[in-house]
Design an enzyme around this catalytic site. Sequence first.
Site, short mmCIF file in Angstrom:
data_model
loop_
_atom_site.label_atom_id
_atom_site.label_comp_id
_atom_site.label_asym_id
_atom_site.label_seq_id
_atom_site.Cartn_x
_atom_site.Cartn_y
_atom_site.Cartn_z
N VAL A 64 0.84 -1.20 0.00
CA VAL A 64 0.00 0.00 0.00
C VAL A 64 0.88 1.26 0.00
CG1 VAL A 64 -1.81 1.29 1.21
CG2 VAL A 64 -1.92 -1.20 1.11
N CYS A 65 1.96 1.24 0.76
CA CYS A 65 2.86 2.41 0.81
C CYS A 65 3.49 2.65 -0.55
CB CYS A 65 3.93 2.19 1.87
SG CYS A 65 3.28 1.95 3.54
#
Length: 172
Positions: A64-65
Site C-alpha cells: 500500500v505504501c
Amino acid sequence: MSQERANVATFKGNPLTLVGPELKVGEQAPDFQLNKNLLETASLQDYAGKVKLISVVPSIDTGVCDAQTRRFNEEASKLGEGVVILTVSADLPFAQARWCGAAGVDRVVLLSDYKDNSFGKSYGVLIKEFQLDMRAIFVLDADNKISYVEVLKEMTEHPDYDAAVAAVRSLL
C-alpha cells in the site's frame, strides 16, 4: 510526555495507540526536521511558499505504501511547480533512496523520520506499538496552515487520493 490516543487506529483490526496531538484543519502545521539522507535534513522552511502534500507511510517497502507513493508521484506532474509532495516514513534514507531508484519515483521527495520519530510525535501519527508513522495525508497551504487531514483508521487501507488532490488544487 507526549499525548497518547488509544484505539484510534488499527492494524488488521488490532488496536493501535497514536502518540501526539490530533492535528485539525485550520491549525498551523508543526515544523519538522527530517532526514533527506544521513547528513542533510529538511524542514518546512525548505518548501516555503509552496503548497505541501505530506503523504505519511509506515514503510515504503510494503504494497500500500508503494502504491500510495507511486500515485502521488504521478499526480505531482499534473499539479505544477507551486506544489511539493513529501513522503514521510521511518525507513532509513538508504532504503528510501533504493526504493525511489527501483520504482522510478522522481517527483516526490522522500524524507525519513527514523532518528527520533519527531515528525510522528508532532503530527500525532507515531504508532506506539511499532515506532512507525501511521498512514496519513496532510495538505498545507503556502503559509503552512493545515487545509486537509486524513489519518487512516486502518493501517492497511489506501487514503482518499482524489480528496487529497482536490484539497491541493483548491489552494492553487
